[in-house]
Scaffold this motif. Structure first.
Motif, PDB file in Angstrom:
ATOM      1  N   HIS A  91      -2.120  86.841 -12.226  1.00 43.86           N
ATOM      2  CA  HIS A  91      -3.197  85.851 -12.142  1.00 43.86           C
ATOM      3  C   HIS A  91      -3.984  86.132 -10.868  1.00 43.86           C
ATOM      4  O   HIS A  91      -3.534  86.878 -10.000  1.00 43.86           O
ATOM      5  N   ASP A  93       3.816  83.482 -11.181  1.00 44.98           N
ATOM      6  CA  ASP A  93       4.007  82.123 -10.670  1.00 44.98           C
ATOM      7  C   ASP A  93       4.304  81.125 -11.787  1.00 44.98           C
ATOM      8  O   ASP A  93       4.347  79.922 -11.544  1.00 44.98           O
ATOM      9  N   ASP A 111      -2.919  85.374  -3.242  1.00 45.25           N
ATOM     10  CA  ASP A 111      -1.628  85.945  -2.836  1.00 45.25           C
ATOM     11  C   ASP A 111      -1.138  87.002  -3.829  1.00 45.25           C
ATOM     12  O   ASP A 111      -0.116  87.640  -3.590  1.00 45.25           O
ATOM     13  N   HIS A 112      -1.872  87.202  -4.929  1.00 49.73           N
ATOM     14  CA  HIS A 112      -1.452  88.204  -5.926  1.00 49.73           C
ATOM     15  C   HIS A 112      -2.469  89.333  -6.092  1.00 49.73           C
ATOM     16  O   HIS A 112      -2.095  90.436  -6.497  1.00 49.73           O
ATOM     17  N   HIS A 157       7.332  84.524  -6.372  1.00 47.95           N
ATOM     18  CA  HIS A 157       7.829  84.026  -5.084  1.00 47.95           C
ATOM     19  C   HIS A 157       9.328  83.782  -5.211  1.00 47.95           C
ATOM     20  O   HIS A 157       9.775  83.239  -6.221  1.00 47.95           O
TER      21      HIS A 157
HETATM   22 ZN   LIG Z   1       1.557  82.912  -5.902  1.00 49.25          ZN
END
Ligand SMILES: [Zn+2]
Length: 250
Positions: free
Chosen positions: A62, A177, A66-67, A224
């Motif tokens: 996605h 996630d 952070d990805h 995570h």
């Molecule tokens: Zn994330």
């Protein structure tokens, strides 16, 4: 980077994971951390005896920073096709932005552990808006003709087009996630949902777990948290049963 199967590796950026699949000299990269994590991705690839040039494709679970944050710098080293689910492409291309606002994140991170995490992600470029105009939809249905043969599994909710990747040869699921095993904002470990304010549609994120529940995988490589091994169907059932949803926003 940790070797989790003969040709599967789990890497760590700033409290976020990425995955590398290997087939011969060729690699597939799943996700790429925050902007500042590009160097960790390259270091991980070099640690297993490869170079960025060996990466044949990048798969995106996605489009949160952070990805995908590491990708602009990585693609600057050499162009590589980037694939995401067609429902996620508006987020990846930057025409939509289904991500918790900086204000939301700060409001939910007041505890000391949250403050440390906020400082770390601010340093890692967490407030940047990253878009990848060149990203394309997956080139075929089902198993992708890429190193590792991953199978995309749409599991929307966290974002509309969030996608996990089943690795059928090794019985593993790169769950992004949709299902994580830990986060700096919580003490809990093991399969769980992220705090619901991170999700574009928290109710859909719970519903989306049903797509993961019956996959033939007994190992999670989450976006995570740590690697987890166990009965996926039971774990999903527990997470669904324990999910408490905030009232729907109107
Ligand atoms: Zn994330």
């Amino acid at each position: 980077m940790y070797r989790v199967a003969r040709n599967v590796f789990l890497g760590r950026g700033t409290a976020v994971n990425f995955v590398v699949l290997r087939e011969g000299r060729d690699l597939t990269l799943i996700d790429a951390g925050y902007p500042a994590d590009a160097s960790a991705v390259v270091a991980g690839i070099e640690q297993i005896g490869h170079r960025w040039e060996d990466v044949r494709a990048v798969l995106v679970t996605h489009a949160h920073v952070d990805h995908v944050g590491g990708l602009p710098a990585l693609l600057g080293r050499g162009e590589v096709p980037v694939f995401a689910h067609s429902r996620e492409l508006p987020n990846v291309h930057g025409s939509a932005h289904e991500q918790a606002s900086v204000g939301d994140v700060v409001r939910h991170s007041w505890k000391p552990r949250g403050a440390r995490w906020l400082a770390a992600i601010a340093m890692a470029g967490g407030a940047q808006h990253v878009s990848l105009p060149s990203a394309e939809p997956f080139p075929q249905e089902g198993r992708l003709d890429l190193p590792g043969g991953p199978i995309p599994v749409l599991s929307g909710g966290h974002t509309s087009g969030h996608t996990g990747f089943l690795l059928p040869d090794v019985g593993m699921l790169a769950s992004g996630d949709a299902l994580v095993t830990g986060h700096p904002l919580t003490r809990q470990t093991g399969p769980q949902l992220l705090p619901s304010f991170f999700a574009h549609d928290p109710a859909a994120a719970v519903e989306g777990l049903s797509y993961l529940q019956h996959l033939s995988a007994d190992t999670l490589l989450p976006g995570h948290g740590e690697l987890w091994t166990g009965d996926l169907a039971q774990a999903v059932e527990r997470v669904r049963a324990g999910a408490s949803l905030p009232p729907r926003r109107t």
